[in-house]
Design an enzyme around this catalytic site. Structure first.
Site, PDB file in Angstrom:
ATOM      1  N   ASN A  88      30.004  41.495  48.099  1.00 33.73           N
ATOM      2  CA  ASN A  88      29.171  41.014  49.191  1.00 33.73           C
ATOM      3  C   ASN A  88      29.907  41.180  50.529  1.00 33.73           C
ATOM      4  O   ASN A  88      31.017  41.699  50.576  1.00 33.73           O
ATOM      5  CB  ASN A  88      28.788  39.558  48.924  1.00 33.73           C
ATOM      6  CG  ASN A  88      27.390  39.235  49.393  1.00 33.73           C
ATOM      7  OD1 ASN A  88      26.990  39.631  50.482  1.00 33.73           O
ATOM      8  ND2 ASN A  88      26.653  38.510  48.568  1.00 33.73           N
ATOM      9  N   HIS A 118      55.540  39.556  51.981  1.00 31.26           N
ATOM     10  CA  HIS A 118      56.532  39.676  53.047  1.00 31.26           C
ATOM     11  C   HIS A 118      57.820  38.990  52.604  1.00 31.26           C
ATOM     12  O   HIS A 118      57.795  38.009  51.857  1.00 31.26           O
ATOM     13  CB  HIS A 118      56.000  39.036  54.330  1.00 31.26           C
ATOM     14  CG  HIS A 118      54.771  39.708  54.841  1.00 31.26           C
ATOM     15  ND1 HIS A 118      54.817  40.812  55.661  1.00 31.26           N
ATOM     16  CD2 HIS A 118      53.456  39.443  54.628  1.00 31.26           C
ATOM     17  CE1 HIS A 118      53.585  41.190  55.942  1.00 31.26           C
ATOM     18  NE2 HIS A 118      52.736  40.392  55.324  1.00 31.26           N
ATOM     19  N   GLY A 145      31.837  32.887  46.612  1.00 31.43           N
ATOM     20  CA  GLY A 145      32.237  33.171  47.986  1.00 31.43           C
ATOM     21  C   GLY A 145      33.547  32.512  48.375  1.00 31.43           C
ATOM     22  O   GLY A 145      33.945  31.495  47.818  1.00 31.43           O
ATOM     23  N   THR A 168      46.296  31.571  42.222  1.00 27.47           N
ATOM     24  CA  THR A 168      47.729  31.742  42.443  1.00 27.47           C
ATOM     25  C   THR A 168      48.483  32.211  41.201  1.00 27.47           C
ATOM     26  O   THR A 168      49.644  32.599  41.300  1.00 27.47           O
ATOM     27  CB  THR A 168      48.356  30.410  42.912  1.00 27.47           C
ATOM     28  OG1 THR A 168      48.176  29.430  41.882  1.00 27.47           O
ATOM     29  CG2 THR A 168      47.720  29.927  44.205  1.00 27.47           C
ATOM     30  N   LYS A 169      47.830  32.126  40.022  1.00 33.02           N
ATOM     31  CA  LYS A 169      48.495  32.563  38.791  1.00 33.02           C
ATOM     32  C   LYS A 169      47.468  33.164  37.842  1.00 33.02           C
ATOM     33  O   LYS A 169      46.263  33.052  38.041  1.00 33.02           O
ATOM     34  CB  LYS A 169      49.275  31.438  38.139  1.00 33.02           C
ATOM     35  CG  LYS A 169      48.502  30.188  37.876  1.00 33.02           C
ATOM     36  CD  LYS A 169      49.441  29.105  37.360  1.00 33.02           C
ATOM     37  CE  LYS A 169      48.789  27.752  37.441  1.00 33.02           C
ATOM     38  NZ  LYS A 169      49.669  26.686  37.047  1.00 33.02           N
TER      39      LYS A 169
END
Length: 189
Positions: A88, A118, A145, A168-169
């Site tokens: 979307n 980073h 979303g 995150t995992k």
């Protein structure tokens, strides 16, 4: 081969830290962003042009792909999409590393897939060094979303990720997850 003989692009492809301001890297980003700009100016009545641009930009994708503009990525060649793909509005792929997405995946609006990492060392970070950790997504995955997927994550098959989740995992097959950070709520049968 020593590092001094390898280009920053070769280091990027190997998943190693590279200098993000290298002229060759910068040219590849400019090329991808130009293709994204062209894509974002297309109309619904131009499906052939859209497909041509995505097939030029992506590492690979099937003919059954639909992305609602605007769409943004850094390189394009690190994005590999399976059959019957839908994204979307406002999807972002920061594809410093490889992003591999299986068949029959649906992505809600304003989702982000971020492979860029980073350095923790502020000097290296200011010098603009970076590396990518791949994101891998299985078949039949649905993202609500405003989801974010962080570097190095693998998501299994038949997964549902609730709106607003930050993944995150790794997520196993058949899981329904939501939250920040995303947690397993249950499993689909």
């Amino acid at each position: 081969m020593s590092d001094t003989h390898r280009s920053e692009y070769e280091k990027q492809l190997a998943g190693e830290e590279f200098w993000n301001s290298d002229p060759e890297i910068s040219a590849k980003k400019s090329y991808a962003r130009d293709l994204c700009d062209q894509y974002n100016l297309t109309r619904e009545s131009e499906p052939e042009r859209r497909l041509e641009l995505l097939q030029t930009l992506f590492g690979n994708c099937d003919d059954k792909i639909f992305i609602k503009p605007p769409f943004h990525c850094d390189f394009g060649y690190n994005i590999h999409v399976g059959k019957n793909f839908f994204a979307n509005f406002d999807v972002v792929f920061l594809d410093t590393g490889k992003i591999t997405i299986g068949d029959n995946c649906l992505i809600g609006p304003q989702c982000g897939f971020y492979t860029a990492v980073h350095p923790m060392d502020p000097v290296r970070r200011v010098e603009n060094y970076i590396h990518g950790e791949p994101i891998t997504i299985g078949d039949n995955v649905w993202f609500g979303g405003h989801c974010v997927v962080l570097p190095g994550v693998t998501i299994g098959n038949n997964v549902v990720i609730g709106a607003g989740s930050v993944v995150t995992k790794d997520i196993p097959d058949n899981a329904v997850v939501a939250g920040n950070p995303a947690k397993i709520l249950r499993y689909n049968e």
